[in-house]
Each structure stands twice: as C-alpha cells, then as structure tokens.
Motif scaffolding. Structure first.
Motif, PDB file in Angstrom:
ATOM      1  N   TYR A 123       3.744   6.299  -4.095  1.00  6.86           N
ATOM      2  CA  TYR A 123       2.639   7.257  -4.221  1.00  6.86           C
ATOM      3  C   TYR A 123       1.288   6.562  -4.083  1.00  6.86           C
ATOM      4  N   PHE A 124       1.090   5.455  -4.795  1.00  3.16           N
ATOM      5  CA  PHE A 124      -0.183   4.746  -4.713  1.00  3.16           C
ATOM      6  C   PHE A 124      -0.414   4.180  -3.309  1.00  3.16           C
ATOM      7  N   ALA A 125       0.650   3.666  -2.687  1.00  5.77           N
ATOM      8  CA  ALA A 125       0.510   3.104  -1.346  1.00  5.77           C
ATOM      9  C   ALA A 125       0.048   4.150  -0.347  1.00  5.77           C
ATOM     10  N   MET A 126       0.538   5.375  -0.496  1.00  6.93           N
ATOM     11  CA  MET A 126       0.192   6.426   0.464  1.00  6.93           C
ATOM     12  C   MET A 126      -1.077   7.171   0.085  1.00  6.93           C
ATOM     13  N   SER A 127      -1.274   7.459  -1.185  1.00  9.18           N
ATOM     14  CA  SER A 127      -2.386   8.323  -1.576  1.00  9.18           C
ATOM     15  C   SER A 127      -3.724   7.614  -1.545  1.00  9.18           C
TER      16      SER A 127
END
Length: 293
Positions: free
Chosen positions: A97-101
């Motif tokens: 999630y953090f990598a994409m968002s």
C-alpha cells in the motif's frame, strides 16, 4: 490536426519532449507518440513489484499479513515509512500500500526482499514484455546514483548533486534505459491491459493491484485531465527532469483506457507543475480521440 500533433503541441508548450501510448483496453484502438522508444521506469516499476507480491499472496506462497519492522537502517528517504523517525511495524500488504499510494521507496525495497529480488526480473518475460527489464530496486537505484557522483552517503550526495552540470547528471545510469530498469510506453500499457483483464495473474491478485493503484494520492498528472466521475488508477515515477505516469482511466459508461506518459524537461528543474498538468491534458486528448473512434 491529428491527435498526435495536438499532443506534441501540448508538450512543446511546456518545454518537454514526451513519449505516450494510450490504448482502449476493450476495443484495442491506440494513440502513439514514440511508443516504442525505450524509457526509464523509475517508480513505475512498483506496479510490477506489487503485482508479483499479489500473485505470490494469491498462490499461498507468502502471507500478506506477515509483519515487517522498518528500522533506521532500512530507510531510503522520501515519503511514507521512509520519513518516520522511529521503527515502524507493518504487514507486507501495508508495505505494498505505501509503495503504491505514496511511492514509498523503503516499503518497496523491503517488499522486494520478501518477494525475491531474483524472482521479480523474471516477471516481464513471463508476461510477454520482451523490452522490459528490471535492474534491482530502489536501494540499487540509489546506490548507482551515489556511485555515479562519487558520494559516500546521503549528506555528501545532497551536497554534490546540485553542483553537477546537466550533462553530468544526464550521463548517470538512472537516466539511461540501457543501464537501469526500463521499458517502452507500449509495453507499459500492455502490462496495464493484462492487469485490468485479469490476465496477469489470478483475479484476486490483479484486483489487489487495481485497488492499490486507485489509492495513489498524487493527482496532478493523468488525473488532472479528467472530470469528477472518471476513475483514475495510476502510478507516478519521477527523477530530476523526468515526469512520468502510467494508469488506467475508467468512465462511468464502462470505457477503460490504459495510458503511459513519459516527459523529459529540457532543463532539470525538479518541481514543474506545468509539466504535470501537460501530462493530464495530453492524456485527456488521447482518451477523447479513442472514445470518438
């Protein structure tokens, strides 16, 4: 004036050279501007990283709820967990999630370690993306930048980088598609088509990637060209002088359009909102042409 000429005019007005590919996911029409030229992927590679994570999770090869502690030695700088002052414990799926968002490089680096740095480079070939190559992850990219400017660490790099000439900067490996993670605009949209058609892995895996791309917080590029009610799921990539984004635009009537836009400024200013907005304007012009067809 052709749509390609209109798009070229948009980018000329912003002072950038750009490559673009747009395709109707369901009907196959396309708009192409330098679509087969090699391009640096930067953080757009995280789409493939999260896809491989989601595929392994769907296959039961790893537990997406597995806990990971992000420590000081793991931090690569930037957004998300990278900016935390203290250790952080998250799940693998929250790293995704953090990598994409927020394009969290630390989260991507840790996720790559778990997925397998020797496994991810095999994914493009499996998907038929013959001109797409993965050369390490964020940590390797950063190490190559430090080595290319002769910096031994963060502070030395921050001090040296602004003193470099534009030619010296553009000679760095991270700007050369032959020496870093790279693809072509056409293959990037092909990857997105496979994800949106559930052809890049189990439906549960591709659905996870689509959902996470839809949670990206940045809106000034592709999304800026479209009105409320049009859903944009995308992933940015940025390096000095390079502004890029890949994503899928979905209209309420069911139309789905995959886009990959790569813009290179003719100077090296890092913050250029006009370039970001030009990406959105060009994306809208391409999608309008596809919808009219």
């Amino acid at each position: 004036m052709s749509v390609e000429d209109r798009i070229t005019k948009i980018f000329d007005a912003a002072g950038v050279d750009a490559r673009l590919h747009a395709v109707d996911v369901d009907r196959g029409g396309e708009v192409a501007l330098g679509a087969d030229e090699p391009v640096v992927l930067a953080s757009i590679f995280k789409v493939m990283l999260v896809l491989e994570f989601a595929r392994q999770a769907a296959a039961g090869q790893l537990d997406p709820t597995e806990r990971v502690v992000v420590r000081a030695a793991d931090r690569l700088g930037g957004w998300g967990t990278s900016g935390c002052a203290d250790d952080v414990e998250v799940s693998l799926r929250d790293l995704a999630y953090f990598a994409m968002s927020v394009t969290d490089n630390t989260a991507a680096d840790l996720l790559l370690r778990r997925v397998g740095p020797d496994v991810l480079p095999l994914l493009p070939a499996e998907l038929g993306l013959e001109r797409t190559r993965i050369v390490g992850g964020p940590r390797e990219l950063l190490a190559s930048m430090y080595a290319d400017v002769g910096a031994g660490g963060d502070d030395e790099f921050v001090a040296r980088f602004p003193t470099l000439s534009p030619d010296r900067i553009r000679a760095m490996r991270v700007f050369d598609p032959e020496r870093t993670t790279s693809s072509t605009p056409r293959e990037v949209t092909r990857l997105l088509e496979l994800i949106w058609r559930d052809e890049a892995g189990p439906p549960a895996a591709t659905a996870m990637v689509r959902a996470l791309m839809g949670r990206q917080i940045f809106w000034t590029r592709i999304a800026s060209g479209f009105p409320p009610g049009v859903r944009v799921a995308a992933k940015t990539g940025t390096l000095p002088g390079l502004h890029m984004e890949a994503g899928v635009v979905e209209y309420p009537d069911g139309g789905r359009y995959a886009l990959a836009v790569f813009a290179q400024t003719r100077s090296l200013e890092f913050r250029r909102i006009d370039v970001d907005l030009a990406i959105g304007e060009a994306a809208r012009a391409a999608v309008d042409a596809l919808r009219a067809a």
